[in-house]
Design an enzyme around this catalytic site. Structure first.
Site, PDB file in Angstrom:
ATOM      1  N   GLU A  72      -6.388 -17.748  -3.982  1.00 33.15           N
ATOM      2  CA  GLU A  72      -4.921 -17.649  -4.025  1.00 33.15           C
ATOM      3  C   GLU A  72      -4.438 -17.425  -5.462  1.00 33.15           C
ATOM      4  O   GLU A  72      -3.564 -16.594  -5.719  1.00 33.15           O
ATOM      5  CB  GLU A  72      -4.304 -18.932  -3.462  1.00 33.15           C
ATOM      6  CG  GLU A  72      -2.800 -18.960  -3.477  1.00 33.15           C
ATOM      7  CD  GLU A  72      -2.258 -20.300  -2.994  1.00 33.15           C
ATOM      8  OE1 GLU A  72      -1.650 -20.316  -1.917  1.00 33.15           O
ATOM      9  OE2 GLU A  72      -2.461 -21.324  -3.685  1.00 33.15           O
ATOM     10  N   GLU A  83       3.504  -6.531  -2.211  1.00 32.12           N
ATOM     11  CA  GLU A  83       3.609  -5.730  -0.974  1.00 32.12           C
ATOM     12  C   GLU A  83       2.246  -5.255  -0.508  1.00 32.12           C
ATOM     13  O   GLU A  83       2.061  -4.938   0.662  1.00 32.12           O
ATOM     14  CB  GLU A  83       4.564  -4.546  -1.183  1.00 32.12           C
ATOM     15  CG  GLU A  83       3.987  -3.349  -1.924  1.00 32.12           C
ATOM     16  CD  GLU A  83       3.626  -3.674  -3.359  1.00 32.12           C
ATOM     17  OE1 GLU A  83       4.490  -4.164  -4.058  1.00 32.12           O
ATOM     18  OE2 GLU A  83       2.468  -3.455  -3.768  1.00 32.12           O
ATOM     19  N   HIS A 137      -0.708   3.067 -10.029  1.00 33.93           N
ATOM     20  CA  HIS A 137      -0.170   1.735 -10.362  1.00 33.93           C
ATOM     21  C   HIS A 137      -1.273   0.762 -10.784  1.00 33.93           C
ATOM     22  O   HIS A 137      -0.972  -0.318 -11.305  1.00 33.93           O
ATOM     23  CB  HIS A 137       0.594   1.140  -9.174  1.00 33.93           C
ATOM     24  CG  HIS A 137       1.845   1.886  -8.828  1.00 33.93           C
ATOM     25  ND1 HIS A 137       2.845   2.116  -9.739  1.00 33.93           N
ATOM     26  CD2 HIS A 137       2.254   2.464  -7.663  1.00 33.93           C
ATOM     27  CE1 HIS A 137       3.827   2.804  -9.165  1.00 33.93           C
ATOM     28  NE2 HIS A 137       3.483   3.037  -7.904  1.00 33.93           N
ATOM     29  N   TYR A 194       8.022  -6.018   3.116  1.00 35.60           N
ATOM     30  CA  TYR A 194       9.063  -5.067   2.752  1.00 35.60           C
ATOM     31  C   TYR A 194      10.398  -5.546   3.322  1.00 35.60           C
ATOM     32  O   TYR A 194      10.517  -5.775   4.533  1.00 35.60           O
ATOM     33  CB  TYR A 194       8.727  -3.680   3.329  1.00 35.60           C
ATOM     34  CG  TYR A 194       9.793  -2.641   3.074  1.00 35.60           C
ATOM     35  CD1 TYR A 194       9.890  -2.004   1.832  1.00 35.60           C
ATOM     36  CD2 TYR A 194      10.713  -2.291   4.059  1.00 35.60           C
ATOM     37  CE1 TYR A 194      10.869  -1.059   1.593  1.00 35.60           C
ATOM     38  CE2 TYR A 194      11.697  -1.344   3.831  1.00 35.60           C
ATOM     39  CZ  TYR A 194      11.767  -0.731   2.590  1.00 35.60           C
ATOM     40  OH  TYR A 194      12.741   0.207   2.353  1.00 35.60           O
ATOM     41  N   TYR A 199       5.577   9.329   1.254  1.00 33.18           N
ATOM     42  CA  TYR A 199       5.583   8.444   2.431  1.00 33.18           C
ATOM     43  C   TYR A 199       6.345   8.951   3.635  1.00 33.18           C
ATOM     44  O   TYR A 199       6.395   8.307   4.648  1.00 33.18           O
ATOM     45  CB  TYR A 199       6.094   7.055   2.007  1.00 33.18           C
ATOM     46  CG  TYR A 199       5.216   6.553   0.900  1.00 33.18           C
ATOM     47  CD1 TYR A 199       3.923   6.136   1.184  1.00 33.18           C
ATOM     48  CD2 TYR A 199       5.612   6.612  -0.424  1.00 33.18           C
ATOM     49  CE1 TYR A 199       3.056   5.752   0.171  1.00 33.18           C
ATOM     50  CE2 TYR A 199       4.756   6.228  -1.446  1.00 33.18           C
ATOM     51  CZ  TYR A 199       3.486   5.800  -1.144  1.00 33.18           C
ATOM     52  OH  TYR A 199       2.639   5.442  -2.138  1.00 33.18           O
ATOM     53  N   ASP A 240       6.608  11.751  -3.195  1.00 31.36           N
ATOM     54  CA  ASP A 240       7.689  10.863  -2.755  1.00 31.36           C
ATOM     55  C   ASP A 240       8.999  11.140  -3.501  1.00 31.36           C
ATOM     56  O   ASP A 240       9.967  10.389  -3.351  1.00 31.36           O
ATOM     57  CB  ASP A 240       7.288   9.376  -2.876  1.00 31.36           C
ATOM     58  CG  ASP A 240       6.500   9.061  -4.126  1.00 31.36           C
ATOM     59  OD1 ASP A 240       6.348   9.939  -4.984  1.00 31.36           O
ATOM     60  OD2 ASP A 240       6.045   7.900  -4.242  1.00 31.36           O
ATOM     61  N   HIS A 258       7.363   7.258  -8.543  1.00 32.69           N
ATOM     62  CA  HIS A 258       7.272   5.973  -9.239  1.00 32.69           C
ATOM     63  C   HIS A 258       6.573   6.120 -10.587  1.00 32.69           C
ATOM     64  O   HIS A 258       5.682   6.962 -10.748  1.00 32.69           O
ATOM     65  CB  HIS A 258       6.508   4.958  -8.378  1.00 32.69           C
ATOM     66  CG  HIS A 258       7.142   4.725  -7.043  1.00 32.69           C
ATOM     67  ND1 HIS A 258       6.757   5.406  -5.909  1.00 32.69           N
ATOM     68  CD2 HIS A 258       8.149   3.902  -6.676  1.00 32.69           C
ATOM     69  CE1 HIS A 258       7.501   4.998  -4.885  1.00 32.69           C
ATOM     70  NE2 HIS A 258       8.361   4.092  -5.322  1.00 32.69           N
TER      71      HIS A 258
END
Ligand SMILES: [Zn+2]
Length: 350
Positions: free
Chosen positions: A106, A117, A159, A19, A323, A284, A197
């Site tokens: 990876e 994040e 999400h 962040y 949050y 939020d 969001h």
């Protein structure tokens, strides 16, 4: 109102989030759920019970099988490479690159994530699985005739797309609950996402469907995560055209503007006449949330809970974000109490 909750959410306890160019303690942390369940108990909202286990099938009805296989083994695969930290994405199949799924962990992290994040840590799969079971148990309560239920899910889900994680989400709890209801008697389900969001994952999952109406009130993606979905001109595809409705709003949006968007969403839902309403409940939108830019007050949450109740629909609340941990319990429970106070139709009274 009954609350479904499990202490297994503690298994999701990542130590790092990228962040602002720093590795910080994740904003999505176990204390969030503790504040909420603490407030549920403080005001005696209703009984709190543990989830049942519905197995993997209702999760696989929403997410791709290869994604679920990846997610279950990601932490083990990451550690097997000798990496010391938590599993964070560093590379993506960007424009004009191959979308072939790599062998190395990876590369697979990049293939199956939408942002970096969110680190995968030990216990992440187990917590995400338990969180989905919380949502399914809430859905089953509604199916059996309850007028409302609160699925206190953690980690959150909106999400998470068909085959992608990110934004602190791994399995799309609201979508899993919706699909379960559709396969068990419901003909139509509406999902109203009031998290700050955009619910990109939910939109992705039901993009082509006309049996799910998805409405999302959120920060304009030009200015807010997830940045690459959630514009007003996204309305669904194919048979689903017209069954996605987005309400992006600018920085500084207060309750009057937000409530006008909610009012439009509620009238569209009334026309759609779903058998069940699912609320992706993120708080939020609060004025001092550390990673958002709307300006709702604690009283506003009570007000809009009552607005939602006026539809008179069986309603499942599924916890998403929020949050500012000192206030998250109060604001969440304010929505639920507002809903109960505003609910005077027969279907709400059970
Ligand atoms: Zn959010």
């Amino acid at each position: 109102m009954d609350t479904i909750f499990t202490e297994k959410h503690h298994l999701r306890n990542s130590k790092t989030e990228l962040y602002g160019g720093q590795l910080v303690e994740p904003f999505e942390r176990p204390s969030r759920a503790e504040y909420i369940i603490g407030r549920v108990r403080e005001v005696a909202l209703g009984p709190v019970s543990a989830p049942n286990d519905f197995g993997i099938a209702p999760i696989a009805a929403v997410h791709d099988a290869d994604y679920l296989t990846f997610l279950q083994a990601a932490w083990t695969d990451w550690r097997a490479e000798g990496f010391k930290g938590e599993a964070m994405t560093t590379v993506w199949p960007a424009r004009r690159m191959s979308s072939r799924i790599p062998t190395h962990i990876e590369g697979r992290l990049g293939y199956y994530s939408l942002s970096c994040e969110t680190a995968i840590s030990e216990g992440t799969w187990e917590a995400a699985y338990a969180s989905a079971q919380v949502a399914l148990t809430g859905a089953e309560r509604i199916r059996q005739g309850a007028g409302s239920a609160f699925a206190l899910c953690r980690p959150p889900g909106h999400h998470a797309a068909i085959d992608m994680y990110g934004g602190y989400c791994f399995l799309n709890n609201a979508a899993i609950a919706a699909q379960y209801l559709l396969e068990n008697g419901a003909a139509r389900v509406a999902i109203l996402d009031v998290d700050f969001h955009h619910g990109n994952g939910t939109q992705d999952i039901f993009d082509r469907r006309d049996d799910v109406l998805f409405l999302s009130l959120h920060g304009d993606p030009m200015d807010a995560f997830p940045h690459f979905l959630g514009h007003a001109d996204e309305i669904g595809s194919g048979a689903g055209a017209g069954f996605t409705v987005n309400y992006p709003m600018p920085p500084g949006t207060g309750f009057e503007t937000w409530r006008a968007a909610l009012s439009d969403a509620l009238s569209r839902m009334a026309t759609f006449a779903p058998d069940v309403l699912i609320i992706s409940l993120g708080v939020d939108t609060f004025e001092t949330d550390p990673i958002s830019f709307f300006k709702l007050t604690s009283d506003d949450f009570t007000t809009y809970g009552a607005d939602i109740a006026a539809l008179g629909l069986p309603t499942l609340f599924v916890m998403e974000g929020g949050y500012d941990i000192a206030e998250i319990g109060v604001n969440t429970v304010n929505v639920l109490q507002g809903f109960e106070s505003g609910c005077n139709k027969p279907s709400c009274l059970t």
